[in-house]
Design a protein around this motif. Structure first.
Motif, short mmCIF file in Angstrom:
data_model
loop_
_atom_site.label_atom_id
_atom_site.label_comp_id
_atom_site.label_asym_id
_atom_site.label_seq_id
_atom_site.Cartn_x
_atom_site.Cartn_y
_atom_site.Cartn_z
N THR A 222 29.84 31.41 30.27
CA THR A 222 28.68 32.06 29.67
C THR A 222 28.57 31.69 28.19
O THR A 222 29.56 31.39 27.54
CB THR A 222 28.75 33.60 29.84
N HIS A 223 27.32 31.74 27.68
CA HIS A 223 27.13 31.54 26.24
C HIS A 223 27.11 32.90 25.54
O HIS A 223 27.02 32.95 24.32
CB HIS A 223 25.80 30.82 25.99
N ASP A 224 27.24 33.96 26.33
CA ASP A 224 26.91 35.29 25.84
C ASP A 224 28.15 36.20 25.90
O ASP A 224 28.62 36.55 26.99
CB ASP A 224 25.78 35.80 26.75
N LEU A 225 28.65 36.57 24.73
CA LEU A 225 29.87 37.41 24.71
C LEU A 225 29.61 38.80 25.28
O LEU A 225 30.53 39.45 25.76
CB LEU A 225 30.40 37.52 23.28
N ALA A 226 28.35 39.27 25.23
CA ALA A 226 28.05 40.60 25.79
C ALA A 226 28.27 40.59 27.30
O ALA A 226 28.85 41.52 27.86
CB ALA A 226 26.62 41.01 25.46
N THR A 227 27.84 39.49 27.95
CA THR A 227 28.08 39.36 29.40
C THR A 227 29.58 39.22 29.66
O THR A 227 30.12 39.83 30.58
CB THR A 227 27.32 38.13 29.96
N ALA A 228 30.25 38.42 28.83
CA ALA A 228 31.69 38.24 29.01
C ALA A 228 32.41 39.59 28.91
O ALA A 228 33.33 39.87 29.68
CB ALA A 228 32.22 37.27 27.96
N LYS A 229 31.97 40.41 27.99
CA LYS A 229 32.62 41.71 27.79
C LYS A 229 32.51 42.58 29.04
O LYS A 229 33.42 43.33 29.37
CB LYS A 229 31.97 42.43 26.60
N TYR A 230 31.41 42.42 29.74
CA TYR A 230 31.15 43.23 30.92
C TYR A 230 32.06 42.83 32.08
O TYR A 230 32.47 43.66 32.87
CB TYR A 230 29.67 43.07 31.30
N VAL A 231 32.38 41.52 32.20
CA VAL A 231 33.08 41.08 33.42
C VAL A 231 34.48 40.49 33.21
O VAL A 231 35.27 40.49 34.15
CB VAL A 231 32.24 40.03 34.20
N CYS A 232 34.78 39.96 32.02
CA CYS A 232 35.99 39.13 31.89
C CYS A 232 37.24 39.94 31.51
O CYS A 232 37.16 40.88 30.74
CB CYS A 232 35.77 38.03 30.85
N ASP A 233 38.39 39.49 32.04
CA ASP A 233 39.68 40.04 31.62
C ASP A 233 40.25 39.23 30.47
O ASP A 233 40.89 39.76 29.57
CB ASP A 233 40.67 39.98 32.79
N ASP A 234 40.04 37.92 30.54
CA ASP A 234 40.56 37.00 29.52
C ASP A 234 39.42 36.05 29.14
O ASP A 234 38.48 35.88 29.91
CB ASP A 234 41.73 36.17 30.07
N ALA A 235 39.55 35.43 27.98
CA ALA A 235 38.49 34.50 27.59
C ALA A 235 39.03 33.41 26.68
O ALA A 235 40.01 33.60 25.96
CB ALA A 235 37.37 35.24 26.86
N ALA A 236 38.37 32.25 26.78
CA ALA A 236 38.61 31.17 25.82
C ALA A 236 37.27 30.88 25.17
O ALA A 236 36.26 30.71 25.86
CB ALA A 236 39.14 29.93 26.53
N ILE A 237 37.25 30.86 23.85
CA ILE A 237 36.02 30.54 23.12
C ILE A 237 36.06 29.05 22.82
O ILE A 237 37.03 28.56 22.22
CB ILE A 237 35.94 31.34 21.79
N MET A 238 35.01 28.32 23.24
CA MET A 238 34.99 26.86 23.03
C MET A 238 33.98 26.48 21.98
O MET A 238 32.90 27.06 21.89
CB MET A 238 34.66 26.15 24.35
#
Ligand code: SF4
Length: 346
Positions: A222-238
């Protein structure tokens, strides 16, 4: 493999696309020009987790996903799936492994053949990867998948064509098609970006329900951290082919360290903007992957870049203070040059 083995391990993955022909090549005839789409990316996806790859368009997220699925060959580095190096597999072994990983693209209309019924579209991967099923069993499986994505009763959708259903329903069909081979991993490439705002949350909720029901692991792009916040447990920012920050999502949100992560977070609505601990997104486009900036690739856009080090040295990912799983690549925030950070030095 044990449950502790990550489902996916990406090690120093590199993908450079040679650029041939045109003015650029003739001007730089002596050197092969390459687009550095992915440049030394590493991370692990643990079973049952949702791992987010987050960044602007052109950051290398989708290329990384295609490398993981082996839809394209890496220039260097490797991908281990369930402990097995995918680069060592024969074409037959790779085909078998592919049934365990599926992709959901952003645009469901482009992913579905307009002349194929929904039933046939979902059945197609089952014919390839589940050859032991009889035609009747395959049809039953398709109907079961349609109902799993809440297109009920499934038999009513079986003979419809993509143009006869809504955009949100089409994306449910694409998800059903991804599920039909009983995969372990689903790569979801901006799966709700083209959906109406009113159906985005419903689709995300459905995907999370399916994760639990079918024991799935997601790579969520996703390009959208708000969506990531809703679903992700972990993240890598590229950023520009590299990971600039990585860790458990709640730590990245609580303590965003890289200036780029902080800028992305600046675009996420918060209840009280006075408590925003972020920086505004700097002006300017993401630079070209043909000629990435020297040193830290973010330095031309970074609001706190230090002229002495940032254009010269490429920062490595280092642990954020006291958080071993949370790493960031910034000289001023995690490295030897923290004294130069205007925020830290007061
Ligand atoms: Fe900014 Fe320098 Fe950190 Fe790069 S290394 S993010 S340019 S402060």
């Amino acid at each position: 493999m044990t449950d502790a083995t990550p489902l996916v391990e990406v090690v120093d993955l590199v993908k450079h696309f040679p650029v041939r022909g045109g003015l650029l090549s003739s001007l730089l005839r002596r050197e092969q020009v390459v687009a550095r789409a992915v440049d030394g990316v590493s991370f692990q996806i643990r079973r049952g987790r949702v791992f987010g790859l987050v960044g602007e368009s052109g950051s290398g997220k989708s290329t990384t996903a295609r490398l993981i699925l082996r839809l394209i060959e890496p220039t260097a580095g490797k991908v281990l799936f369930d402990g097995v190096d995918m680069g060592t597999l024969s074409p037959n072994e790779l085909r078998r492994l592919r049934s365990r990983m599926q992709i959901v693209f952003q645009d469901p209309m482009a992913s579905l053949n307009p002349r194929m019924t929904i039933g046939d579209a979902i059945e197609h991967p089952a014919r390839i990867h589940l050859p032991d099923l009889t035609p009747r069993q395959r049809r039953e499986r398709v109907i079961e998948m349609l109902e799993a994505v809440q297109l009920t009763p499934g038999r009513q959708y079986y003979d419809k064509y993509p143009h006869q259903i809504s955009g949100g329903q089409r994306q449910r069909v694409v998800i059903a098609r991804a599920l039909v081979t009983n995969p372990d991993l689903i790569v979801a490439d901006e799966p709700v970006a083209m959906a109406d705002v009113s159906v985005r949350a419903l689709l995300l909720e459905l995907m999370m329900d399916l994760k639990d029901r079918f024991d799935l692991t997601y790579l969520f792009i996703t390009h959208d951290l708000a969506t990531a916040k809703y679903v992700c447990d972990d993240a890598a920012i590229m950023y520009l082919g590299q990971v600039v920050e990585r860790g458990p999502l709640r730590e990245v949100f609580r303590d965003p360290t890289h200036p780029y992560t902080r800028a992305l977070l600046g675009a996420v609505p918060v209840p009280d903007p006075r408590h925003r601990r972020t920086e505004p997104m700097p002006a300017g486009e993401i630079p070209s992957a043909l000629f990435p900036p020297s040193g830290c690739r973010f330095h031309p856009r970074c609001p706190i870049a230090a002229a002495e080090v940032c254009p010269v040295l490429d920062p490595e990912l280092r642990p954020v203070e006291g958080l071993p799983e949370h790493v960031a690549a910034c000289h001023l925030r995690t490295g030897d040059y923290q004294h130069l950070d205007p925020e830290r030095s007061g």
